[in-house]
Structures are given as C-alpha cells and as structure tokens.
Design an enzyme around this catalytic site. Structure first.
Site, short mmCIF file in Angstrom:
data_model
loop_
_atom_site.label_atom_id
_atom_site.label_comp_id
_atom_site.label_asym_id
_atom_site.label_seq_id
_atom_site.Cartn_x
_atom_site.Cartn_y
_atom_site.Cartn_z
CE LYS A 13 -2.10 -1.20 3.86
NZ LYS A 13 -1.42 -2.47 4.14
NE ARG A 88 -4.71 -1.72 9.82
CZ ARG A 88 -3.58 -1.25 9.27
NH1 ARG A 88 -3.52 -0.04 8.76
NH2 ARG A 88 -2.52 -2.03 9.21
NE ARG A 127 7.10 -2.65 6.28
CZ ARG A 127 5.77 -2.61 6.31
NH1 ARG A 127 5.09 -2.08 5.31
NH2 ARG A 127 5.12 -3.11 7.33
NE ARG A 161 5.82 -0.46 10.47
CZ ARG A 161 4.69 -0.69 9.83
NH1 ARG A 161 4.52 -0.23 8.59
NH2 ARG A 161 3.70 -1.34 10.40
NE ARG A 172 1.91 -5.28 11.36
CZ ARG A 172 3.07 -5.05 10.73
NH1 ARG A 172 4.20 -5.51 11.24
NH2 ARG A 172 3.09 -4.36 9.62
#
Ligand code: ADP
Ligand code: ADP
Ligand code: ZN
Length: 216
Positions: A13, A88, A127, A161, A172
């Site tokens: 996203k 969400r 990431r 992160r 998640r």
C-alpha cells in the site's frame, strides 16, 4: 478523488501510494505513519496507541477516526486523497462515510490488493525505510541502486519498524483477516470495490491501479 488502498500488512500500500500520489495529485493519508509520528513525539494519542501497535493489534476506532477527521479538514486534502491503512474496521468505514457525507463527498474507489500470507511475511520481515525521507526498500525485492545509500535523498541512515518482526506479523495478519476483511463485502455492496493482483511486480501493480483510477 477519494481512493482507499485496502490490503493486508505488507501488501504494498505504502509503496504504491507514493507513486499514485505523484501521478494523480492526491495526498497520501497513512494512519500507520501518523500513529508512528505520534508515538515518537510521545503525544497523548501516541501514548495510547503504542501498546496496541507493538502487539500487532488495532488502535481504537475512536483514536484513528479522530486523526482522520482532523486531517481531512486540512487544505491539502481539498484536491482529493488516498487513504492507506484506513479504514480497517467496518465501524471506521461507517465513520468515514459519515465524515464524507457531511462534506458532500464520497469514496470513489476501494482498491483491494490481494497478496498471499507467505509472501506478506517475507515482505514485512525484509522491509526497511530511509530514516531521513521515509522512502521504502526491501532486502531482496527493492534495494537502493547504490548499496547502503538512499536513492531518494542520499542518506545512509535506514530504519526498520519495531513491529516488523515475525511474531507481530502473525498477529497483524490475524487481525487483518478478522477485523478488516469484512470491509470487502461492505464496499462491494456500495459498488466501489476493485480487486487487483498484488503478487505482481511493483511496476505491474502500479499499472493495474492506474487502470482502475483512469477508468473512474
Ligand atoms: P504496506 O504499506 O501495505 O504495509 P509496503 O508498501 O511497505 O506495504 O511494502 C512492504 C514491503 O514489500 C516493502 O519492503 C516493499 O519494498 C515490498 N514490496 C511492495 N510491493 C511489492 C511487490 N509488488 N513485490 C515485491 N515486494 C514488494
Ligand atoms: P501495515 O500496513 O504494515 O499493517 P500500518 O503502518 O498501516 O502497517 O499500521 C501499523 C499499525 O498501526 C497497525 O498494526 C495498527 O496497530 C495501527 N494502525 C494503523 N492504521 C490503523 C487503523 N486504521 N485502525 C487501527 N489501528 C491502525
Ligand atoms: Zn532517503
């Protein structure tokens, strides 16, 4: 134009939002980025959000709806915006619908980015981002042109992160399946849901999203 990018954590996203923002003149509104900024600044919202985020759970609807309600009042949102990571839950989607309704606006399209769970774990654990300009990278899928140097700003500082670890990712993903997937029938019923193949290469995903937006 008001667009929602809907997809599980790691679907791409943020990566796509930056591209669409540049090509379509929309502002990117990422509740994840806003919450991380609030946590870093130790604001009241940040203090409330911190534990939920670390556990891979959703922050309360009240907090995120409040953040979005304030943000869309700002001038730069007048030309349209791209929501990344919001809504969400169905309650958030309903609250957004009400906020937009009050302004005579509506959601033009919800782009669902479909990616399988195994790939998501790989994308999230690989990431990292530039600490200075926030440009996103991946250990194997998207490396800077010159190793260790950000393509965007030349910085050599990168961050990962805290919640991008294997344990939190599992939580998640479960949260996404339980609380966010009910948005699919919700937006389908409104006739605005468009599903694209998020497993494709980054450039190909951009083409698919552009096709959706150009057809509006
Ligand atoms: P999200 O914002 O949905 O959580 P990101 O845009 O941060 O996801 O992407 C997660 C990771 O996967 C990043 O490291 C990014 O470089 C990488 N990535 C994004 N899109 C793709 C893709 N289509 N194929 C492979 N890797 C991707
Ligand atoms: P990703 O796309 O990788 O899941 P985000 O940056 O969108 O990550 O979100 C990071 C975390 O921030 C989420 O796990 C959640 O705790 C919180 N968060 C972000 N957006 C929302 C939202 N709309 N509602 C509730 N919590 C949110
Ligand atoms: Zn940079």
């Amino acid at each position: 134009m008001i667009i929602i990018l809907l997809g599980p954590p790691g679907a791409g996203k943020g990566t796509q939002a930056i591209r669409i923002m540049e090509s379509h003149g929309l502002v990117q509104l990422s509740t994840g980025d806003m919450l991380r900024a609030a946590v870093a600044a130790e604001t009241e919202v940040g203090k409330k959000a911190k534990e939920f985020m670390a556990a891979g759970k959703l922050v309360t609807d009240e907090i995120v709806v409040g953040i979005i309600a304030d943000r869309i009042e700002e001038d730069d949102c007048k030309g349209g915006f791209l929501l990344d990571g919001f809504p969400r839950t169905v309650a958030q989607a309903e609250a957004l619908g009400q906020l937009l309704d009050d302004k005579g606006l509506k959601v033009d399209a919800v782009v669902e980015m479909k990616v399988n769970d195994e790939s998501l774990v790989d994308r999230i654990t690989g990431r990292y981002t530039c600490a200075d300009c926030n440009k996103g990278y991946h250990d194997t899928n998207l490396k800077p042109q010159k190793a260790g140097v950000c393509d965007g700003c030349g910085s050599t500082n990168f961050t990962r992160r805290a919640d991008d670890n294997r344990e939190t990712v599992t939580s998640r993903l479960a949260t996404y399946h339980a609380q966010t997937t009910p948005l699919l029938p919700f937006y389908e019923a409104q006739g605005v849901l468009r599903t694209i193949d998020g497993m494709a290469d980054i450039d190909d995903v951009t083409v698919q999203i552009n096709d959706v937006l150009n057809a509006l």
